[in-house]
Design an enzyme around this catalytic site. Sequence first.
Site, PDB file in Angstrom:
ATOM      1  N   LEU A  67       0.831  -1.202   0.000  1.00  0.00           N
ATOM      2  CA  LEU A  67       0.000   0.000   0.000  1.00  0.00           C
ATOM      3  C   LEU A  67       0.865   1.252   0.000  1.00  0.00           C
ATOM      4  O   LEU A  67       2.069   1.188   0.263  1.00  0.00           O
ATOM      5  CB  LEU A  67      -0.892  -0.015   1.246  1.00  0.00           C
ATOM      6  N   THR A  98       6.401   0.546   1.935  1.00  0.00           N
ATOM      7  CA  THR A  98       7.472   1.331   2.561  1.00  0.00           C
ATOM      8  C   THR A  98       6.826   2.259   3.588  1.00  0.00           C
ATOM      9  O   THR A  98       6.112   3.194   3.221  1.00  0.00           O
ATOM     10  CB  THR A  98       8.235   2.145   1.503  1.00  0.00           C
ATOM     11  N   LYS A 173      14.961   0.038   4.560  1.00  0.00           N
ATOM     12  CA  LYS A 173      14.291   0.504   3.332  1.00  0.00           C
ATOM     13  C   LYS A 173      14.265   2.037   3.287  1.00  0.00           C
ATOM     14  O   LYS A 173      14.497   2.638   2.229  1.00  0.00           O
ATOM     15  CB  LYS A 173      12.872  -0.074   3.284  1.00  0.00           C
ATOM     16  N   LYS A 241       7.356  10.853  -0.056  1.00  0.00           N
ATOM     17  CA  LYS A 241       6.901  10.231   1.200  1.00  0.00           C
ATOM     18  C   LYS A 241       8.057   9.505   1.889  1.00  0.00           C
ATOM     19  O   LYS A 241       8.280   9.656   3.092  1.00  0.00           O
ATOM     20  CB  LYS A 241       5.755   9.265   0.856  1.00  0.00           C
TER      21      LYS A 241
END
Length: 293
Positions: A67, A98, A173, A241
């Site tokens: 998502l 992430t 990540k 983001k």
Amino acid sequence: MNKPRVALLGLGIMGTGMARRLLGGGFPLTVWNRNPAKAAALVSEGAKAAATPREAATGAEFIFSMLADDRASRGVWLGQDGALAGTAPGAVLVECSTLTVEWITELTKAATARGVEFLDAPVTGSKAQAAAGELNFLVGGSAATLEKARPVLTAMSRSITHLGPAGSGAMIKLINNFVCGVQVAAIGEAIAMIERSGLERARALEVLLNGAPGSPLVKLMAGRMTTPDFTPNFLLRLLAKDLSYAIQEAGQRSLELTTAKAALSQFERAIAAGHGDKDMSAVIEPLRQGGTR
Ligand code: NAP
């Protein structure tokens, strides 16, 4: 031996490719997406479509999600008709989006309280690697849970790296993607500078791409920026983001990511100029058009 039932929540650029690999691997698959139209093609290829995340999770042994961000993940797992409410004890929940370590920590607690096992398993690789089953999973969680999930992860991946307890995958990540974001912003600025300098662009770029700055990502982005081709592999707003999540996580550890902040300002500028839903390589567009701030 019958393959375990798998659910996949989120059929965007990455989730759609992952779903196809799971079907290709012979796993009985139920999918759910906020916009249900995205499930239609997969249903014709053998997946079942669920009306809610909860319905998708019901009866599944492994529940994956892919998502956009923390907000989407929170809603899909814990919201009304959320997936966690549909899970049975012993099920394994695998969050591949992430996300912040902060939210992963909260979700791990919610999963544990319900008696289900949890892995955070964000990925490197993009649209093509998701479609080809060549993602790299960066896994946080217990080694025993990872061993349970390994056959399912293998159907979608080239590599699986266990980083440590839950949250470790999310942390590496974000570190990985902030370095990517800095490189994308830097090559965008470099190309804008070359284009204003009077240098012959192709020859000048050869120097960069064949020299020390020529990382695989810088090479890929230089190609897309010069073509130009902004068809999305990785949405620009999602890299913004990731930069902001990395800055937030570092801030909680008393570290200021000044390079990430500078890169983020370029991505925010591109979003303000209407490029958020294009590929991240479109970060160069305002630099070409508007001059520096
Ligand atoms: P995407 O194509 O934009 O897909 C995003 C998915 O999230 C869609 O299924 C979307 O549903 C869903 N979603 C967004 N907001 C939601 C909400 N409030 N409630 C429920 N569902 C919501 O993005 P993507 O490229 O597949 O990326 C997915 C994740 O993988 C992101 O965390 C991204 O950072 C990460 N990632 C991407 C890449 C890449 O190269 N693309 C590589 C590595 C990691 P709708 O279809 O209804 O909008």
